[in-house]
Scaffold this active site. Structure first.
Site, short mmCIF file in Angstrom:
data_model
loop_
_atom_site.label_atom_id
_atom_site.label_comp_id
_atom_site.label_asym_id
_atom_site.label_seq_id
_atom_site.Cartn_x
_atom_site.Cartn_y
_atom_site.Cartn_z
N ASP A 178 0.90 -1.15 0.00
CA ASP A 178 0.00 0.00 0.00
C ASP A 178 0.94 1.20 0.00
O ASP A 178 1.56 1.49 1.01
CB ASP A 178 -0.89 0.01 1.24
CG ASP A 178 -1.88 1.17 1.18
OD1 ASP A 178 -1.51 2.23 0.62
OD2 ASP A 178 -2.99 1.04 1.69
N HIS A 179 1.05 1.86 -1.16
CA HIS A 179 2.13 2.85 -1.27
C HIS A 179 1.95 4.03 -0.32
O HIS A 179 2.88 4.75 -0.04
CB HIS A 179 2.32 3.31 -2.72
CG HIS A 179 1.21 4.13 -3.26
ND1 HIS A 179 0.09 3.58 -3.82
CD2 HIS A 179 1.03 5.46 -3.30
CE1 HIS A 179 -0.72 4.54 -4.19
NE2 HIS A 179 -0.17 5.70 -3.89
N HIS A 241 -6.15 2.49 1.53
CA HIS A 241 -5.35 3.65 1.94
C HIS A 241 -5.91 4.35 3.18
O HIS A 241 -5.20 4.61 4.14
CB HIS A 241 -5.25 4.67 0.80
CG HIS A 241 -4.72 4.10 -0.48
ND1 HIS A 241 -3.65 3.25 -0.52
CD2 HIS A 241 -5.13 4.25 -1.75
CE1 HIS A 241 -3.42 2.91 -1.79
NE2 HIS A 241 -4.30 3.51 -2.55
#
Ligand code: NAD
Length: 485
Positions: A178-179, A241
């Site tokens: 999950d950047h 996110h």
């Protein structure tokens, strides 16, 4: 400020989908920047593996173009790009067939270094890749896999995916990206909370009035219309996110900054989330703007009921947060591109000053993008004569200003996360049970919309969602934070 770059071991990184959009925009330019920073040891190799039929020279040309276009202008001494390109290999491969697997196996046969396989392909291929890596003897103890989002589209599919990966890889070898977790400020959030004595004593229902998390985008669905119409903001942004940000802001202090401890605490937050009542959620769909079609036209479905915006009020039933609302919102075609977490503290319980009609309270803003940084609003005396007048000023910690060049140009989220994979550090990656818990919370919300035939409210492109989203907070006597570019 002296940069402390921690060297990594030599590695082989195979990028399945190495010709795709994500590889060209993020992964390869990110690797180049790490190379420039001296973080790619001698012997490290990057192997693009994708369906396109091209040779190594063609791949190098493609990567060089991608770096020029998306490398962020990072200047690198002359010749460095060529030296980086020398590390590249390419294999034309089919995740679902036998093409290319013997070439890849030959390339990897004598590798004694860390081996990471990045699944930058459609999720429908994740299971096939895991299976073929196993059947070709490439899934050994030294190997790791990096899995892109979306990780399932509901609890059932996420479980199936976890199970298919678990057939060939141990959880300690699986890195679900999950950047958002790779962003400098997100990690700073943990440093601020757990590295200072100042905040943690106030970080609870006694002193916090409410918390807001906004992830606003100005773009529409772009070329991802077909995918997005099946996904929507809830699956595409909230389940992963926003949920991860919520976990980091709300979790208990882990005993140590290590993967097991941090992920255990995040999981506890997800499990303590209240069921969200339908009247605590607002869904929206953007209308046409001066330069863009409306959502339905953009996704090619005139009757689409998919949301491009969602705002919700969420509660956490635990000792620390009982009764404190967390307001989350995310959407496309909003007024500015901005991601921010805001902790609004309670008003003083008594004022010794004359009331001036202003709501003087401390507000801590953690800004993820753009201009990463942390701001604390404090109240002071307005300078000058004329008695005691209060004014609110920001205590501003812009990383770029405070930390000079190194702080102002931190590694991109992908760069940091790829290096963490090589180091074998899973702290900033989602564990299988976390992902499943997030879906278990999200599914009933989406199922409820489907069962009720819920239709998202239209909102103007360039606005901050339907007016109902404002009402959601107004009912509680609160307002959303301004969406600042
Ligand atoms: P893309 O369509 O641009 O690229 C797909 C890649 O997969 C290509 O390299 C293609 O050759 C390869 N491929 C397709 N079928 C194959 C097969 N049978 N065998 C081997 N290779 C095959 O996709 P993308 O946008 O780069 O996305 C890749 C993954 O990353 C997806 O899971 C996506 O959801 C995720 N992701 C992408 C972005 C983004 O910004 N593009 C952001 C977040 C997550």
């Amino acid at each position: 400020m002296v940069s402390r770059i921690i060297p990594v071991e030599a590695f082989d990184l195979v990028i399945f989908g190495g010709t795709g959009d994500l590889a060209r925009r993020k992964i390869l330019p990110g690797l180049f920047r790490r190379y420039c920073a001296g973080q790619m040891p001698d012997g490290a190799r990057v192997i693009g593996a994708a369906r396109s039929d091209m040779d190594a020279a063609g791949y190098k040309d493609m990567v060089a173009d991608a770096i020029r276009e998306f490398g962020g202008g990072r200047s690198c001494e002359d010749g460095t790009l060529d030296a980086f390109l020398d590390r590249l290999h390419y294999v034309a491969i089919d995740a679902r067939g036998e093409t290319g697997w013997s070439e890849l196996t030959d390339l990897m046969r004598d590798s004694v270094q860390v081996r990471a396989y990045y699944f930058s392909v459609a999720p429908s291929l994740f299971g096939d890749l895991a299976e073929r890596l196993h059947s070709h003897g490439l899934a050994d103890d030294q190997s790791r896999i990096v899995v892109e989002k979306p990780f399932g589209r509901d609890l059932q599919t996420a479980r199936a995916l976890n199970a298919s990966l678990a057939e060939h890889f141990d959880e300690s070898q699986i890195y679900r990206i999950d950047h958002y977790l790779g962003k400098e400020t997100v990690q700073n959030l943990m440093a601020v909370r757990f590295g200072n004595t100042l905040f943690e004593p106030l970080w609870n229902a006694q002193y916090v009035d409410h918390i807001q998390i906004t992830v606003a985008e100005t773009v529409g669905v772009g070329g991802r219309g077909e995918y997005y119409d099946k996904s929507g903001a809830m699956r595409d942004m909230v389940q992963n996110h926003l949920m991860q940000l919520l976990c980091l802001i709300a979790m208990e202090p882990p005993a140590k900054f290590d993967p097991g401890a941090v992920r255990d605490e995040k999981l506890k937050v997800i499990r303590a989330l209240d069921k969200v009542e339908p009247h605590h959620i607002v869904r929206g769909q953007y209308a046409a703007g001066p330069d863009n079609p409306d959502f339905r036209e953009a996704v090619g479905d005139a009757r689409s009921k998919t949301e491009s915006f969602v705002a919700m009020k969420v509660g956490i039933s635990n000792w620390r947060w009982a009764g404190i609302p967390f307001y989350l919102r995310t959407g496309k075609r909003m007024s500015a591109r901005s991601s921010e977490i805001t902790v609004v503290f309670k008003a003083r319980n008594h004022s010794i000053f004359e009331e001036d009609g202003e709501d003087h309270r401390n507000v801590l803003s953690i800004r993820l993008q753009p201009n990463e940084g942390i701001t604390m609003k404090v109240t002071i005396k307005e300078p000058g004569p004329g008695g005691m007048r209060l004014v609110d000023v920001p205590l501003d910690m812009s990383f770029a200003e405070a930390l000079g060049e190194d702080g102002g140009d931190p590694p991109d989220a992908y760069e940091r996360l790829i290096m963490d994979v090589i180091r074998g550090n899973q702290t900033l990656f989602m564990r299988g049970d976390e992902v499943e818990a997030a879906w278990a919370w999200t599914d009933p919300i989406i199922d409820g919309w489907t069962a009720r035939g819920d239709v998202p409210k239209p909102y103007d492109s360039g606005s901050n969602g339907p007016t109902d989203a404002d009402q959601l907070l107004a009912r509680d006597g609160r307002i959303w934070r301004e969406v600042r570019p």
